[in-house]
Design a protein around this motif. Structure first.
Motif, PDB file in Angstrom:
ATOM      1  N   GLU A 171       0.817  -1.215   0.000  1.00 56.76           N
ATOM      2  CA  GLU A 171       0.000   0.000   0.000  1.00 56.76           C
ATOM      3  C   GLU A 171       0.852   1.267   0.000  1.00 56.76           C
ATOM      4  O   GLU A 171       0.380   2.351  -0.333  1.00 56.76           O
ATOM      5  N   ASP A 172       2.128   1.141   0.390  1.00 62.30           N
ATOM      6  CA  ASP A 172       3.021   2.301   0.423  1.00 62.30           C
ATOM      7  C   ASP A 172       3.769   2.504  -0.895  1.00 62.30           C
ATOM      8  O   ASP A 172       4.674   3.346  -0.976  1.00 62.30           O
ATOM      9  N   LEU A 173       3.422   1.738  -1.920  1.00 61.87           N
ATOM     10  CA  LEU A 173       4.171   1.776  -3.179  1.00 61.87           C
ATOM     11  C   LEU A 173       4.268   3.176  -3.751  1.00 61.87           C
ATOM     12  O   LEU A 173       5.347   3.632  -4.150  1.00 61.87           O
ATOM     13  N   PHE A 174       3.148   3.901  -3.794  1.00 59.82           N
ATOM     14  CA  PHE A 174       3.160   5.218  -4.418  1.00 59.82           C
ATOM     15  C   PHE A 174       4.038   6.191  -3.635  1.00 59.82           C
ATOM     16  O   PHE A 174       4.732   7.026  -4.222  1.00 59.82           O
ATOM     17  N   THR A 175       4.016   6.073  -2.312  1.00 62.22           N
ATOM     18  CA  THR A 175       4.875   6.920  -1.484  1.00 62.22           C
ATOM     19  C   THR A 175       6.341   6.646  -1.772  1.00 62.22           C
ATOM     20  O   THR A 175       7.156   7.573  -1.882  1.00 62.22           O
ATOM     21  N   GLN A 177       7.618   5.404  -4.587  1.00 60.70           N
ATOM     22  CA  GLN A 177       7.930   5.935  -5.919  1.00 60.70           C
ATOM     23  C   GLN A 177       8.176   7.438  -5.872  1.00 60.70           C
ATOM     24  O   GLN A 177       9.123   7.945  -6.490  1.00 60.70           O
ATOM     25  N   ASP A 178       7.323   8.153  -5.143  1.00 58.58           N
ATOM     26  CA  ASP A 178       7.492   9.597  -5.032  1.00 58.58           C
ATOM     27  C   ASP A 178       8.830   9.940  -4.378  1.00 58.58           C
ATOM     28  O   ASP A 178       9.534  10.861  -4.827  1.00 58.58           O
ATOM     29  N   GLU A 179       9.183   9.210  -3.344  1.00 57.84           N
ATOM     30  CA  GLU A 179      10.427   9.507  -2.639  1.00 57.84           C
ATOM     31  C   GLU A 179      11.644   9.233  -3.511  1.00 57.84           C
ATOM     32  O   GLU A 179      12.594  10.027  -3.542  1.00 57.84           O
ATOM     33  N   VAL A 180      11.629   8.119  -4.244  1.00 55.81           N
ATOM     34  CA  VAL A 180      12.749   7.801  -5.134  1.00 55.81           C
ATOM     35  C   VAL A 180      12.916   8.896  -6.184  1.00 55.81           C
ATOM     36  O   VAL A 180      14.033   9.393  -6.425  1.00 55.81           O
ATOM     37  N   THR A 181      11.812   9.307  -6.795  1.00 57.61           N
ATOM     38  CA  THR A 181      11.866  10.349  -7.824  1.00 57.61           C
ATOM     39  C   THR A 181      12.419  11.650  -7.258  1.00 57.61           C
ATOM     40  O   THR A 181      13.311  12.280  -7.845  1.00 57.61           O
ATOM     41  N   GLU A 182      11.901  12.061  -6.102  1.00 57.57           N
ATOM     42  CA  GLU A 182      12.327  13.324  -5.524  1.00 57.57           C
ATOM     43  C   GLU A 182      13.790  13.289  -5.097  1.00 57.57           C
ATOM     44  O   GLU A 182      14.528  14.267  -5.281  1.00 57.57           O
ATOM     45  N   ARG A 183      14.247  12.173  -4.526  1.00 56.05           N
ATOM     46  CA  ARG A 183      15.633  12.085  -4.074  1.00 56.05           C
ATOM     47  C   ARG A 183      16.594  12.177  -5.263  1.00 56.05           C
ATOM     48  O   ARG A 183      17.630  12.838  -5.187  1.00 56.05           O
ATOM     49  N   ILE A 184      16.251  11.512  -6.359  1.00 56.72           N
ATOM     50  CA  ILE A 184      17.109  11.572  -7.548  1.00 56.72           C
ATOM     51  C   ILE A 184      17.097  12.977  -8.131  1.00 56.72           C
ATOM     52  O   ILE A 184      18.141  13.536  -8.491  1.00 56.72           O
ATOM     53  N   ALA A 185      15.925  13.586  -8.226  1.00 55.37           N
ATOM     54  CA  ALA A 185      15.826  14.947  -8.753  1.00 55.37           C
ATOM     55  C   ALA A 185      16.605  15.930  -7.880  1.00 55.37           C
ATOM     56  O   ALA A 185      17.312  16.806  -8.385  1.00 55.37           O
ATOM     57  N   TRP A 186      16.506  15.789  -6.569  1.00 52.66           N
ATOM     58  CA  TRP A 186      17.261  16.653  -5.657  1.00 52.66           C
ATOM     59  C   TRP A 186      18.753  16.517  -5.919  1.00 52.66           C
ATOM     60  O   TRP A 186      19.486  17.511  -5.959  1.00 52.66           O
ATOM     61  N   LEU A 207      -4.181   0.747  -6.045  1.00 53.38           N
ATOM     62  CA  LEU A 207      -3.147  -0.196  -6.456  1.00 53.38           C
ATOM     63  C   LEU A 207      -3.652  -1.115  -7.560  1.00 53.38           C
ATOM     64  O   LEU A 207      -2.912  -1.462  -8.478  1.00 53.38           O
ATOM     65  N   THR A 208      -4.912  -1.519  -7.468  1.00 56.34           N
ATOM     66  CA  THR A 208      -5.488  -2.394  -8.488  1.00 56.34           C
ATOM     67  C   THR A 208      -5.515  -1.689  -9.840  1.00 56.34           C
ATOM     68  O   THR A 208      -5.164  -2.273 -10.874  1.00 56.34           O
ATOM     69  N   ALA A 209      -5.915  -0.415  -9.825  1.00 58.87           N
ATOM     70  CA  ALA A 209      -5.934   0.365 -11.063  1.00 58.87           C
ATOM     71  C   ALA A 209      -4.522   0.536 -11.611  1.00 58.87           C
ATOM     72  O   ALA A 209      -4.290   0.422 -12.822  1.00 58.87           O
ATOM     73  N   TYR A 210      -3.579   0.788 -10.728  1.00 59.21           N
ATOM     74  CA  TYR A 210      -2.200   0.995 -11.157  1.00 59.21           C
ATOM     75  C   TYR A 210      -1.630  -0.274 -11.779  1.00 59.21           C
ATOM     76  O   TYR A 210      -0.934  -0.226 -12.801  1.00 59.21           O
ATOM     77  N   ASP A 211      -1.939  -1.417 -11.188  1.00 60.44           N
ATOM     78  CA  ASP A 211      -1.454  -2.684 -11.733  1.00 60.44           C
ATOM     79  C   ASP A 211      -2.010  -2.906 -13.145  1.00 60.44           C
ATOM     80  O   ASP A 211      -1.274  -3.288 -14.062  1.00 60.44           O
TER      81      ASP A 211
END
Length: 449
Positions: A171-175, A177-186, A207-211
């Motif tokens: 359930e924390d997948l989207f969080t 993903q956001d953190e990985v993106t932001e850390r790399i961008a930073w 999550l079901t929709a995302y899958d």
């Protein structure tokens, strides 16, 4: 790709997707009362294609002026090898999100994914793709847990700029993903670049929709009629769970538009327009929906309306390959050849290992600009196995170069796929002089239209 779906989903998909549903029996699922009957989507006829290009034969490229990065396909570490669509989707989403920053130069998915399965060191990847940094990682999905590792590496030295491992509930997948993106961008462009990505991020809530969305993208990326049909059904399934997803509506519009080209189907074009306009209404910020609307107008010869939309698309997605592809063709059809070449060459730099859409666009554009040697080079690089008009256009190019025997051979391959009849029929070109230039090449090869 062999993802699992529930019985409710399966019932809605039977007879609609060209894949086999394998019964897995009943399973207990988190947050759902009672057992759920599950099925696996099996695509036994699909065989992974050869890599688009060997990196060993590619030229070294100079670094762009802005920070540059390539995101490699994430390794699937799950027990089930069929979960690869999921790890691919995580990497592709990272490419998409990083591309939202105008401060970054991000290599397109098709070139990054061309390296999948190849044993290549990071330094060589940096040289061949012309990037300073490389992102690699892995995904392990098991039951209700997901583990994602990601690392940002300086290509020239192999030094790790940043690395992290996330071991979380699914359930924390989207969080994550956001953190990985932001850390790399930073790490690459600082606070302003990261804020730009956050501002335009397209969020998911299910999550079901995302899958289902990832499965849809996985299918449509193969660019065959059969897989595009499957992609449409998966994207519709995603919208059943998340009906206000601008991103899913935009990708569905793109899939419908592609399918309409495979089938010459006006109803598909109408469905594409409906989905694209809905995506725009919901605030699609990628430019994809605007690009599809532009293409649909272009196909009808409504080039003034098309330009209004492709200008918007280009403003929103100036480095988004799928947007550039649509816009490049609209410029080609409308006679804006210098702009078509500029976009084609921008695409080639973003995706230097791409052998499909990039070189198709450049082959046609160079020819109409009178640069027949450059056109032939792109025709040779373009991996065309099915497009009849592509072989007809190759014949015209060879005719202009005085290579009549090769031209007739290319024309024969065209007729094997579809009897052309009148070359003008179905031509997308606005200017009669462009059509005549193709016909002139055919005549010089002794081919009458």
């Amino acid at each position: 790709m062999s993802p699992e779906v529930s019985s409710l989903d399966a019932a809605s998909m039977i007879g609609k997707i060209p894949y086999t549903l394998v019964d897995l029996g009943e399973h207990t699922m988190k947050n759902i009362a009672g057992p759920v009957h599950a099925y696996r989507v099996r695509t036994e006829e699909w065989v992974d294609p050869e890599p688009l290009a060997s990196i060993a034969s590619a030229e070294d490229l100079p670094l762009p002026f802005k920070p540059s990065v390539a995101v490699l396909p994430f390794t699937n570490m799950s027990a089930d090898p069929e979960q690869e669509y999921f790890s691919d989707g995580i990497a592709e989403d990272l490419i998409t999100e990083l591309s939202r920053s105008q401060s970054l130069f991000v290599i397109a998915r098709n070139s990054s994914f061309a390296l999948k399965g190849q044993s290549v060191n990071i330094t060589e990847i940096g040289r061949k793709l012309g990037v300073r940094y490389v992102v690699e990682g892995s995904v392990r999905k098991a039951a209700a847990r997901v583990r994602i590792t990601a690392q940002l590496i300086e290509a020239a030295t192999g030094n790790h700029v940043w690395a992290e491992r996330y071991d979380r509930d699914i359930e924390d997948l989207f969080t994550v993903q956001d953190e990985v993106t932001e850390r790399i961008a930073w790490a690459l462009v600082g606070k302003v670049g990261a804020a730009e990505i956050v501002r335009t991020r397209q969020t998911h809530t299910s999550l079901t929709a995302y899958d289902a969305f990832l499965r849809g993208i996985d299918a449509t990326s193969r660019i065959t009629e059969k897989d595009t049909v499957a992609g449409v059904e998966f994207l519709k399934l995603a919208l059943g769970w998340e009906p206000d997803s601008a991103r899913a509506h935009a990708w569905l519009a793109d899939a419908y538009a592609a399918l309409s080209a495979f089938r010459a189907d006006e109803e598909m074009k109408a469905s594409a327009m409906q989905s694209a306009l809905r995506a725009i209404e919901l605030g699609d910020a990628s430019g994809l929906a605007e690009a599809v609307v532009a293409a649909l107008h272009g196909w009808k010869g409504e080039f003034e309306a098309a330009e209004t939309h492709w200008q918007r698309a280009l403003a929103m997605g100036p480095t988004y390959p799928i947007v550039l592809g649509w816009v490049g063709y609209i410029c080609l059809w409308s006679g804006q050849l210098t702009k078509a070449r500029e976009i084609g060459e921008r695409l080639r730099r973003l995706s230097p290992l791409e052998q499909r859409d990039v070189h198709e666009l450049l082959a046609f554009t160079y020819y109409l600009l009178g640069e027949c040697e450059a056109s032939l080079d792109s025709f040779r690089r373009w991996d065309n196995n099915h497009y009849d008009r592509g072989f007809a256009n190759l014949a015209a190019c060879l005719g202009q170069l005085g290579r009549a025997e090769e031209a007739r051979s290319a024309w024969g391959r065209c007729l094997e796929r579809k009897p052309v009849g009148d070359y003008r029929r179905g031509s997308p070109y606005r200017r009669q002089e462009d059509v005549e230039h193709w016909l002139d090449g055919l005549r010089k090869a002794g081919i009458t239209d």
